[in-house]
Design a protein around this motif. Structure first.
Motif, PDB file in Angstrom:
ATOM      1  N   THR A  89       0.770  -1.110   0.132  1.00  0.00           N
ATOM      2  CA  THR A  89      -0.023   0.051   0.051  1.00  0.00           C
ATOM      3  C   THR A  89       1.013   1.343  -0.110  1.00  0.00           C
ATOM      4  O   THR A  89       0.627   2.240  -0.723  1.00  0.00           O
ATOM      5  CB  THR A  89      -0.929   0.026   1.128  1.00  0.00           C
ATOM      6  OG1 THR A  89      -1.964  -1.122   0.987  1.00  0.00           O
ATOM      7  CG2 THR A  89      -1.862   1.152   1.112  1.00  0.00           C
ATOM      8  N   LEU A  92       1.927   2.361  -3.530  1.00  0.00           N
ATOM      9  CA  LEU A  92       1.182   2.822  -4.577  1.00  0.00           C
ATOM     10  C   LEU A  92       0.884   4.149  -4.631  1.00  0.00           C
ATOM     11  O   LEU A  92       0.677   5.144  -3.686  1.00  0.00           O
ATOM     12  CB  LEU A  92      -0.197   2.050  -4.158  1.00  0.00           C
ATOM     13  CG  LEU A  92      -0.675   0.565  -4.183  1.00  0.00           C
ATOM     14  CD1 LEU A  92      -1.770   0.114  -3.743  1.00  0.00           C
ATOM     15  CD2 LEU A  92       0.002   0.019  -5.371  1.00  0.00           C
ATOM     16  N   LYS A  94      -1.891   5.167  -6.814  1.00  0.00           N
ATOM     17  CA  LYS A  94      -3.289   4.894  -6.875  1.00  0.00           C
ATOM     18  C   LYS A  94      -3.813   3.527  -6.492  1.00  0.00           C
ATOM     19  O   LYS A  94      -2.949   2.564  -6.962  1.00  0.00           O
ATOM     20  CB  LYS A  94      -3.771   5.255  -8.252  1.00  0.00           C
ATOM     21  CG  LYS A  94      -3.537   6.744  -8.668  1.00  0.00           C
ATOM     22  CD  LYS A  94      -3.931   7.068  -9.973  1.00  0.00           C
ATOM     23  CE  LYS A  94      -3.558   8.370 -10.451  1.00  0.00           C
ATOM     24  NZ  LYS A  94      -3.913   8.833 -11.589  1.00  0.00           N
ATOM     25  N   GLU A  95      -4.847   3.384  -5.673  1.00  0.00           N
ATOM     26  CA  GLU A  95      -5.340   2.015  -5.656  1.00  0.00           C
ATOM     27  C   GLU A  95      -6.444   1.805  -6.294  1.00  0.00           C
ATOM     28  O   GLU A  95      -7.531   2.728  -6.605  1.00  0.00           O
ATOM     29  CB  GLU A  95      -5.581   1.988  -4.052  1.00  0.00           C
ATOM     30  CG  GLU A  95      -6.084   0.491  -3.665  1.00  0.00           C
ATOM     31  CD  GLU A  95      -6.433   0.485  -2.102  1.00  0.00           C
ATOM     32  OE1 GLU A  95      -7.032  -0.553  -1.734  1.00  0.00           O
ATOM     33  OE2 GLU A  95      -6.145   1.219  -1.331  1.00  0.00           O
ATOM     34  N   VAL A  97      -9.586   0.034  -5.797  1.00  0.00           N
ATOM     35  CA  VAL A  97     -10.262  -0.506  -4.803  1.00  0.00           C
ATOM     36  C   VAL A  97     -11.249  -1.714  -5.465  1.00  0.00           C
ATOM     37  O   VAL A  97     -11.455  -2.491  -4.917  1.00  0.00           O
ATOM     38  CB  VAL A  97     -10.924   0.246  -4.119  1.00  0.00           C
ATOM     39  CG1 VAL A  97     -10.043   1.313  -3.306  1.00  0.00           C
ATOM     40  CG2 VAL A  97     -12.183   1.218  -4.873  1.00  0.00           C
ATOM     41  N   LEU A 121      -5.612  -6.964  -2.857  1.00  0.00           N
ATOM     42  CA  LEU A 121      -5.538  -5.602  -3.201  1.00  0.00           C
ATOM     43  C   LEU A 121      -4.855  -5.313  -4.550  1.00  0.00           C
ATOM     44  O   LEU A 121      -4.227  -6.106  -5.075  1.00  0.00           O
ATOM     45  CB  LEU A 121      -5.110  -4.386  -2.500  1.00  0.00           C
ATOM     46  CG  LEU A 121      -3.386  -4.363  -2.187  1.00  0.00           C
ATOM     47  CD1 LEU A 121      -2.887  -3.069  -2.273  1.00  0.00           C
ATOM     48  CD2 LEU A 121      -3.122  -5.086  -0.974  1.00  0.00           C
ATOM     49  N   GLY A 123      -3.191  -1.629  -7.612  1.00  0.00           N
ATOM     50  CA  GLY A 123      -2.892  -0.220  -7.786  1.00  0.00           C
ATOM     51  C   GLY A 123      -1.979  -0.169  -8.862  1.00  0.00           C
ATOM     52  O   GLY A 123      -1.518  -1.026  -9.446  1.00  0.00           O
TER      53      GLY A 123
END
Length: 171
Positions: A89, A92, A94-95, A97, A121, A123
């Motif tokens: 995380t 990243l 941009k994630e 989602v 997840l 991204g």
């Protein structure tokens, strides 16, 4: 108008304290599927479930010109050793989602409420896609067959991730 298939260069990281190249069935499943789809394996690695080791491998691939997509398998659960989301995380830009949401929705149809234990997840980081899926073969096959196969194919309409690769670093 039919678009042309654009092969992507994909690196695969297995996150496990026990797996080796000889028994990494989840990594094998991802590699088999991506190559059957026409993509290229850029690199493969296995690392223990350690936040900093995961970040080291992924960070190297993020600055490596031969990797366009990073797939990780393992470390997305809730036990004390599961640290993939915590490792990835912060990297990243941009994630995405929707990836985790869709994966859990699809998994729910297969494994019921156990699907909520997945912290998978996805991204974008440094112009590359990162997808983190659970460490079981079934989870890898589910992610590839139901989500990644089409989204990493430039021919998928109305839109796909593959077509956007050249634009990920726009400012």
């Amino acid at each position: 108008m039919t678009k042309e298939f654009l092969p992507l260069s994909i690196s695969v990281l297995t996150i496990s304290d026990t797996r080796t190249l000889e028994n990494d069935t989840a990594g094998d499943a991802l590699i088999s599927r991506l190559t059957q789809a026409g993509h290229k394996l850029a690199e493969r690695a296995i690392t223990p479930d350690s936040i900093y080791r995961i970040r080291a491998v992924v960070s190297n691939w993020l600055v490596d010109d031969k990797t366009q997509v990073i797939l990780t398998t393992g470390g997305t659960g809730v036990t004390g050793r599961d640290g993939t989301p915590e490792a990835i995380t912060p990297l990243l830009d941009k994630e995405l989602v929707g990836f985790g949401e869709l994966f859990r929705a699809i998994s729910y149809q297969r494994i019921g409420s156990s699907s909520m234990q997945s912290r998978c997840l996805a991204g974008v980081a440094n112009g590359k896609y990162i997808f983190c899926v659970p460490g079981s073969v079934d989870a890898c096959e589910t992610a590839w067959d139901h989500l990644l196969l089409t989204q990493l194919d430039a021919r998928t309409m109305p839109c796909n991730f593959a077509k956007l690769v050249p634009r990920l670093t726009e400012r």
